[in-house]
Design a protein around this motif. Sequence first.
Motif: not given
Length: 55
Positions: A5-8, A13-15
């Motif tokens: 599943e993809f959650y925008p 969390l990557l920034i």
Amino acid sequence: MLRYEFYPEAKLLLINQSNEKVQMLYIDRTWPMPRIGPRPPYYCYPEYQLNYPVI
């Protein structure tokens, strides 16, 4: 078959930091805050100690 599943919101969390502001609301006051602030330090090997309660 694995299903992903993809959650925008997970991209945040990557920034590390953001200049984007959001409004913080507390009781009857509001103020702008950064959407993403500085991250706390990451500890690679934390040490855990067991604490047993005294009965």
